[in-house]
Design a protein around this motif. Structure first.
Motif, short mmCIF file in Angstrom:
data_model
loop_
_atom_site.label_atom_id
_atom_site.label_comp_id
_atom_site.label_asym_id
_atom_site.label_seq_id
_atom_site.Cartn_x
_atom_site.Cartn_y
_atom_site.Cartn_z
N THR A 207 0.88 -1.17 0.00
CA THR A 207 0.00 0.00 0.00
C THR A 207 0.91 1.22 0.00
O THR A 207 1.85 1.29 0.79
CB THR A 207 -0.90 0.00 1.24
OG1 THR A 207 -1.63 -1.23 1.28
CG2 THR A 207 -1.88 1.18 1.21
N ILE A 208 0.63 2.18 -0.90
CA ILE A 208 1.52 3.33 -1.10
C ILE A 208 0.78 4.64 -0.93
O ILE A 208 -0.35 4.81 -1.39
CB ILE A 208 2.15 3.26 -2.51
CG1 ILE A 208 2.98 1.98 -2.63
CG2 ILE A 208 2.99 4.51 -2.80
CD1 ILE A 208 3.39 1.64 -4.03
N GLY A 209 1.44 5.58 -0.27
CA GLY A 209 0.91 6.94 -0.12
C GLY A 209 2.05 7.92 0.02
O GLY A 209 3.22 7.55 -0.13
N ILE A 210 1.72 9.17 0.31
CA ILE A 210 2.76 10.16 0.56
C ILE A 210 2.85 10.43 2.06
O ILE A 210 1.88 10.24 2.78
CB ILE A 210 2.55 11.48 -0.23
CG1 ILE A 210 1.26 12.19 0.17
CG2 ILE A 210 2.59 11.21 -1.73
CD1 ILE A 210 1.10 13.59 -0.43
N THR A 211 4.00 10.86 2.50
CA THR A 211 4.23 11.07 3.92
C THR A 211 3.56 12.34 4.43
O THR A 211 3.16 13.21 3.65
CB THR A 211 5.73 11.14 4.22
OG1 THR A 211 6.26 12.30 3.58
CG2 THR A 211 6.46 9.89 3.77
N HIS A 212 3.48 12.43 5.74
CA HIS A 212 2.95 13.63 6.38
C HIS A 212 3.78 14.85 5.96
O HIS A 212 3.23 15.91 5.65
CB HIS A 212 2.98 13.44 7.90
CG HIS A 212 2.42 14.61 8.65
ND1 HIS A 212 1.07 14.90 8.64
CD2 HIS A 212 3.01 15.56 9.41
CE1 HIS A 212 0.87 16.00 9.37
NE2 HIS A 212 2.03 16.40 9.85
N TYR A 213 5.09 14.68 5.89
CA TYR A 213 5.98 15.77 5.47
C TYR A 213 5.62 16.23 4.05
O TYR A 213 5.53 17.43 3.78
CB TYR A 213 7.45 15.31 5.52
CG TYR A 213 8.42 16.34 5.00
CD1 TYR A 213 8.88 17.37 5.82
CD2 TYR A 213 8.88 16.29 3.69
CE1 TYR A 213 9.77 18.32 5.34
CE2 TYR A 213 9.77 17.24 3.20
CZ TYR A 213 10.21 18.25 4.03
OH TYR A 213 11.08 19.20 3.54
N ALA A 214 5.41 15.28 3.15
CA ALA A 214 5.09 15.61 1.75
C ALA A 214 3.78 16.39 1.67
O ALA A 214 3.70 17.40 0.96
CB ALA A 214 5.00 14.34 0.91
N GLN A 215 2.75 15.94 2.38
CA GLN A 215 1.47 16.64 2.29
C GLN A 215 1.57 18.03 2.91
O GLN A 215 0.92 18.96 2.46
CB GLN A 215 0.31 15.81 2.85
CG GLN A 215 0.27 15.59 4.34
CD GLN A 215 -0.35 16.73 5.13
OE1 GLN A 215 -1.09 17.55 4.60
NE2 GLN A 215 0.00 16.82 6.39
N GLU A 216 2.41 18.18 3.95
CA GLU A 216 2.62 19.52 4.54
C GLU A 216 3.27 20.46 3.53
O GLU A 216 2.92 21.62 3.43
CB GLU A 216 3.53 19.43 5.77
CG GLU A 216 2.81 19.09 7.04
CD GLU A 216 3.74 19.15 8.25
OE1 GLU A 216 4.99 19.01 8.09
OE2 GLU A 216 3.22 19.35 9.35
N GLN A 217 4.26 19.94 2.79
CA GLN A 217 4.96 20.74 1.79
C GLN A 217 4.03 21.14 0.65
O GLN A 217 4.13 22.25 0.12
CB GLN A 217 6.18 19.99 1.23
CG GLN A 217 7.25 19.68 2.25
CD GLN A 217 7.77 20.91 2.96
OE1 GLN A 217 8.25 21.85 2.34
NE2 GLN A 217 7.65 20.93 4.28
#
Length: 125
Positions: free
Chosen positions: A21-31
């Protein structure tokens, strides 16, 4: 037991058997800021590690989501097309993008664990 690993491109992958299962990290969504659009891959698409898996657009920018492991798309999170903000609300949970049938489980071992990823992110500031 499933384990989560992270890529330098700020994707996370949770391996459960041969399903990733793949997603983006919390850091990525914050950026990115507020996510307004998500383009998901087609089911059955074969993706290679490091190549584009999906696309995410925010009020700030459009960005590719890369496959942290190679495999075949077996499921997508169609909820994101209707409510892309789910990525901001729960990036590491309900905001997942796709599930792959993993071609090479060895690729998973090359990704960072949570401690290594957190250290990597700290170095970006």
């Amino acid at each position: 037991m499933s384990e989560v690993r992270y890529s330098q491109e700020h994707e996370w992958v949770k391996l459960d058997g041969d399903t990733a299962t793949i997603g983006i990290t919390h850091y990525a969504q914050e950026q990115l800021g507020d996510v307004v659009f998500v383009e998901l891959p087609e089911i059955g698409k074969k993706v290679e590690k490091g190549k584009e898996l999906a696309m995410v657009e925010s009020v700030k920018a459009a960005s590719e989501v890369y496959a942290p492991v190679s495999g075949e798309v077996i499921e997508v999170n169609s909820t994101l097309t209707e409510t892309p903000a789910t990525v901001n609300e729960d990036a590491l949970g309900k905001g997942w993008f796709a599930k792959l049938k993993v071609a090479d489980k060895g690729q998973f071992a090359t990704l960072m664990d949570e401690a290594a990823y957190n250290k990597f992110v700290e170095g970006l500031h």
